[in-house]
Design a protein around this motif. Structure first.
Motif, mmCIF file in Angstrom:
data_model
loop_
_atom_site.group_PDB
_atom_site.id
_atom_site.type_symbol
_atom_site.label_atom_id
_atom_site.label_comp_id
_atom_site.label_asym_id
_atom_site.label_seq_id
_atom_site.Cartn_x
_atom_site.Cartn_y
_atom_site.Cartn_z
ATOM 1 N N VAL A 332 26.839 10.298 6.633
ATOM 2 C CA VAL A 332 26.697 8.838 6.327
ATOM 3 C C VAL A 332 28.106 8.722 5.451
ATOM 4 N N PHE A 333 28.265 7.221 5.628
ATOM 5 C CA PHE A 333 29.411 6.909 4.954
ATOM 6 C C PHE A 333 29.079 6.834 3.422
ATOM 7 N N PRO A 334 30.299 6.906 2.481
ATOM 8 C CA PRO A 334 29.791 7.077 0.981
ATOM 9 C C PRO A 334 29.251 5.886 0.302
ATOM 10 N N ASP A 335 29.390 4.746 0.881
ATOM 11 C CA ASP A 335 28.901 3.470 0.148
ATOM 12 C C ASP A 335 28.586 2.612 1.311
ATOM 13 N N LYS A 336 27.540 1.860 0.863
ATOM 14 C CA LYS A 336 27.007 0.988 1.992
ATOM 15 C C LYS A 336 27.848 -0.344 1.947
ATOM 16 N N ILE A 337 27.981 -0.882 3.087
ATOM 17 C CA ILE A 337 28.742 -1.951 3.608
ATOM 18 C C ILE A 337 28.001 -3.114 3.983
ATOM 19 N N GLU A 338 27.980 -4.245 3.293
ATOM 20 C CA GLU A 338 27.263 -5.635 3.558
ATOM 21 C C GLU A 338 28.022 -6.748 3.811
ATOM 22 N N GLY A 339 27.678 -7.418 4.787
ATOM 23 C CA GLY A 339 28.422 -8.763 5.033
ATOM 24 C C GLY A 339 29.521 -8.800 6.064
ATOM 25 N N ASP A 343 32.952 -12.468 3.649
ATOM 26 C CA ASP A 343 31.681 -11.837 2.720
ATOM 27 C C ASP A 343 31.424 -10.555 2.792
ATOM 28 N N ARG A 344 32.520 -9.656 3.392
ATOM 29 C CA ARG A 344 32.174 -8.146 3.243
ATOM 30 C C ARG A 344 32.427 -7.473 2.200
ATOM 31 N N ARG A 345 31.499 -6.712 1.510
ATOM 32 C CA ARG A 345 31.595 -6.015 0.211
ATOM 33 C C ARG A 345 31.091 -4.630 0.376
ATOM 34 N N THR A 346 31.423 -4.023 -0.636
ATOM 35 C CA THR A 346 30.824 -2.564 -0.792
ATOM 36 C C THR A 346 29.948 -2.269 -1.693
ATOM 37 N N VAL A 347 28.750 -1.831 -1.539
ATOM 38 C CA VAL A 347 27.795 -1.441 -2.465
ATOM 39 C C VAL A 347 27.732 -0.334 -2.924
ATOM 40 N N THR A 348 28.193 0.274 -4.041
ATOM 41 C CA THR A 348 28.376 1.384 -4.432
ATOM 42 C C THR A 348 27.044 2.270 -4.794
#
Length: 587
Positions: A332-339, A343-348
């Motif tokens: 999996v990728f290390p962090d979740k990407i939303e938007g 509006d794209r942001r990284t959810v650590t």
């Protein structure tokens, strides 16, 4: 000791006089060299000056013990034996005698080194067979002349050509600093191992035999038989057992599954760590897995911190059957990407989604893991429902009336280095048990047959290679825990020199290969090229006893064990002979 000074210097065993003296050798004038054969003394034959014969040189203050290594004629008499050999012609032969030890004339105590060198004209005698058989006892003789009467002795055999001169040695001298039985095929190595085990069974002991080929399957008295895998030939009462996966350590699995590249190795380690956490903290798992894709990190992080010490322990338990599924969860990728877009942001706080690229790199690893786990070679680990071998061993040590546990390894395939890995795990179990102090009051003798197949081996790729060193560590430190090892091998050159040098006692049968003899010479400072030159010519069942407690090379004809090991080759005369019907039809 029944012999006296007059017994060891009997006139009928006189062979010659000293004519030359050097630091390590003397020369003897042999006054009976022209006789067609040796002489009988009290019904026993003595060579009276033959190569390999042991001799005693009498002097004023002591006697010197030595061995004849060479006999020759002076150059001007070289042709004097032509056409007349065997008819008592008078010759003036010289014998070269290697000096080995000093013998006290008061109590016959044998000491290493030469206290006083012989003088020219001193007389030499063939050493009595009874005296040779008593050398181990005479080396421990007290200054008062009293013998150290040890109640526990192992009767190994007898002096060559003198069956009545039995050789008995204490187990401390044989096993106390570990033991190695070395010899080429057909030299009698297996018979020696069987004889040692048989002699041990005369006392209250516990012996473990790791039988690599199944040749000791006919052992019956005082023996409990177990086997791993599916042996082609096995003892009728042998019981199947398994090796639980937790006997493997993390580095064993990594070397076994051979990850490659920069992706497979880290993903495999992460998967193993996650599965350990499943065992330690089941509440963070789902159906035996740690799910990561788009999942919050906090529960995983908290559990990891709580069990950090256990997670770093390579012995921590996990379920290898879920390993391929967990590797999928690690991709999996290390962090979740939303938007999207701006509006794209990284959810650590959450893991990212599936990383198909990493998963693609891990497909070959997953295939190998599935191949290993389902292979017949590891059936006794990943599929067997039999009682674990560690439990069988504990039952034998704690409550079995039998004295020998034989574990047959011949049914384990060599695929994926299974034999080496499984045997190393068993050795490591004995080492861990010994470190816990279980063997201090009840010493264990561990026999490892075909040791060259298991010692000094490594498995895995260059990036993730694991050295299988359990038996090497036993050789280095097992003695202080009451765990002594006796290795048997026909290829000493394939065993690390550091292991052979840890063997305090060497029982060396015929060795033909010069590299094998060189290994023995380097590992045992008490033998030089003169002594090792006899090794290629030893008869079947004949061995040279060497070591810290045997600085004098002793030649022994090993006694025949009651139950012979099954080590014979193919019987061509029996199986290739044409039947009568075949002969008649051809005619």
């Amino acid at each position: 000791m029944n012999q006296s000074q007059s017994d060891i210097f009997a006139a009928l065993r006189s062979i010659g006089t000293v004519s030359s003296v050097s630091a390590s050798y003397i020369k003897l004038n042999l006054h009976k060299a022209g006789k067609p054969s040796g002489s009988l003394f009290e019904g026993i034959r003595y060579g009276l000056g033959e190569v390999s014969e042991f001799v005693l040189i009498e002097s004023e203050s002591c006697a010197v013990f030595g061995r004849i290594t060479e006999i020759r004629l002076p150059e001007n008499e070289r042709l004097s034996v032509e056409d007349e050999a065997g008819v008592g012609v008078e010759v003036h032969a010289l014998a070269f005698v290697q000096l080995l030890a000093t013998v006290s004339l008061t109590n016959l105590k044998v000491s290493t080194g030469i206290e006083s060198y012989p003088r020219l004209g001193d007389k030499a005698y063939s050493a009595p067979h009874e005296f040779i058989a008593k050398i181990p006892e005479l080396m421990n003789l007290k200054d008062s002349g009293e013998t150290d009467d040890s109640p526990v002795t192992l009767e190994l055999g007898h002096v060559k050509n003198a069956k009545e001169s039995r050789i008995k040695i204490t187990p401390e001298k044989i096993f106390g600093r570990h033991c190695a039985v070395l010899g080429a095929t057909g030299g009698g190595k297996s018979y020696t191992v069987a004889k040692l085990i048989e002699e041990c069974c005369n006392y209250d002991c516990k012996v473990i035999l790791l039988d690599a080929t199944g040749e000791y399957r006919d052992l019956n008295a005082n023996v409990t038989h177990f086997h791993l895998g599916t042996p082609f030939n096995k003892h009728p009462d042998s019981q199947a057992c398994s090796l639980p996966p937790e006997s493997f350590r993390e580095e064993d699995f990594i070397a076994l599954f051979e990850p490659s590249g920069k992706v497979q190795g880290p993903k495999l380690r992460s998967a193993i760590r996650s599965l350990k956490l499943v065992e330690l903290s089941p509440e963070v798992s789902t159906r035996g897995l740690i799910l990561k894709a788009d999942q919050p990190k906090q529960p995983f992080t908290d559990a990891s911190e709580t069990h950090s010490q256990a997670l770093e322990d390579p012995r921590s338990k996990f379920d290898p059957h879920n390993l391929t599924k967990q590797i999928r969860q690690e991709c999996v990728f290390p962090d979740k990407i939303e938007g999207f877009g701006r509006d794209r942001r990284t959810v650590t706080t959450h893991f990212g989604g599936d990383n198909e690229s990493d998963y693609g790199y891990c497909l070959t690893l997953i295939g190998r893991i599935n191949g290993v786990i389902t292979s017949r070679a590891f059936k006794s680990i990943f599929e067997s429902q039999e009682t674990s071998v560690t439990e069988r061993i504990n039952q034998f040590l704690d409550s079995s009336p039998n004295k020998v546990l034989r574990l047959c390894l011949s049914g384990i395939d060599s695929e994926f280095s299974a034999r080496e890995l499984i045997t190393n795990c068993i050795g490591r179990y004995f080492l861990d048990t010994a470190r816990q102090g279980k063997f201090r009051e009840k010493p264990i003798i561990l026999f490892l047959d075909e040791a060259h197949s298991f010692i000094g081996k490594s498995v895995g790729t260059d990036d993730y290679r694991t050295r299988l060193d359990a038996f090497e560590i036993i050789a280095k430190e097992g003695r202080k825990y009451g765990l002594n090892i006796c290795i048997a091998t026909q290829r000493p050159r394939d065993v690390p020199e550091g292991v052979i040098s840890q063997m305090g006692t060497l029982m060396v049968h015929r060795l033909i290969n010069d590299k094998d003899r060189d290994m023995v010479e380097r590992a045992c400072g008490e033998i030089d090229r003169s002594a090792s030159s006899f090794l290629p010519n030893l008869q079947p069942g004949e061995l040279v006893l060497l070591g810290i407690d045997f600085p004098i090379p002793m030649t022994i004809q090993i006694g025949m064990p009651t139950t012979k090991p099954i080590s014979e080759g193919a019987k061509y005369q029996e199986h290739w002979i044409r039947s009568t019907s075949q002969v008649s039809s051809e005619e």
